[in-house]
Design a protein around this motif. Sequence first.
Motif, PDB file in Angstrom:
ATOM      1  N   GLY A 102       0.812  -1.207   0.000  1.00  0.00           N
ATOM      2  CA  GLY A 102       0.000   0.000   0.000  1.00  0.00           C
ATOM      3  C   GLY A 102       0.849   1.262   0.000  1.00  0.00           C
ATOM      4  N   HIS A 103       0.238   2.357   0.446  1.00  0.00           N
ATOM      5  CA  HIS A 103       0.918   3.653   0.428  1.00  0.00           C
ATOM      6  C   HIS A 103       2.116   3.648   1.368  1.00  0.00           C
ATOM      7  CE1 HIS A 103       1.496   7.900  -0.053  1.00  0.00           C
ATOM      8  NE2 HIS A 103       1.303   8.141   1.238  1.00  0.00           N
ATOM      9  N   MET A 104       3.205   4.242   0.929  1.00  0.00           N
ATOM     10  CA  MET A 104       4.395   4.326   1.770  1.00  0.00           C
ATOM     11  C   MET A 104       5.164   5.600   1.443  1.00  0.00           C
ATOM     12  SD  MET A 104       6.916   1.511  -0.036  1.00  0.00           S
ATOM     13  CE  MET A 104       5.622   0.298  -0.237  1.00  0.00           C
ATOM     14  N   LYS A 105       6.017   5.984   2.378  1.00  0.00           N
ATOM     15  CA  LYS A 105       6.943   7.092   2.184  1.00  0.00           C
ATOM     16  C   LYS A 105       8.349   6.543   2.350  1.00  0.00           C
ATOM     17  CE  LYS A 105       3.779  10.741   3.648  1.00  0.00           C
ATOM     18  NZ  LYS A 105       3.533  11.882   4.580  1.00  0.00           N
ATOM     19  N   LEU A 106       9.236   6.973   1.480  1.00  0.00           N
ATOM     20  CA  LEU A 106      10.572   6.386   1.426  1.00  0.00           C
ATOM     21  C   LEU A 106      11.282   6.465   2.772  1.00  0.00           C
ATOM     22  CD1 LEU A 106      12.815   5.084  -0.186  1.00  0.00           C
ATOM     23  CD2 LEU A 106      13.569   7.354  -0.898  1.00  0.00           C
TER      24      LEU A 106
END
Length: 241
Positions: A102-106
């Motif tokens: 799903g959505h992630m931030k580096l």
Amino acid sequence: MQLAPHLHRIGNDLVAVHLVDTPEGVTLIDAGLAGQWPELLAELAAMGRSIDDVRGVVLTHGDTDHIGFAERLRREHGVPIHVHEADAARARGEQSTKPEWGHMKLGATAKFLWYAARKGGLRTAHPTEVETFRDGEVLDLPGAPRVIAMPGHSPGSVAVHVPAVDAVFVGDALTTRHVLTGAHGPQPAPFTDDPAEALASLHHLDGIEATWVIPGHGAPWRGGVSEIIDAIETAAESSGR
């Protein structure tokens, strides 16, 4: 770290393990990552306890960041490992799933993966023997933990209600820190097999009286069971889940 009388925690908001301390001994809720073993020994010593006081480990589910040092406890100290029958094969490493990330931030994702790797997440020893339970069972362990089925994150995901410490431990049935985005606050957990089922399972906690709602990832919640369910449903709706 002591959260309350008879209730302790090791790790941090990325990966946490909880200890229930009673006159009969210590029950562990989950076993985190293999490299958190020294933290376990240090916390037990601070409690005036030793590894010999640990009577059992209750796994909220069978994922690798919850079984970390469980097999070491069993193999070296004879501590039994308890898991829901639907997650027994998962805990033993006999089956796995690959839920969408799903959505992630580096930055947040890198921090979680780095921490997990540094704490032995890549060298997890799966339990070779487990004792299984079913929904509703009260386990013969310190604190008399009662099992509440919470399928969704995994088939055998559970919450563990321990009235002796006024807490319900929810594993990854929910989170208060999304390890892939860094977002804080009540929300659905990532790496979930069936997100819709996980949301529906939250209502298995309806009627539970507990000051503490304690996830495996994120800060412990003290705002009430019904309130955290409402907050997660709102977060899920806003994210389109």
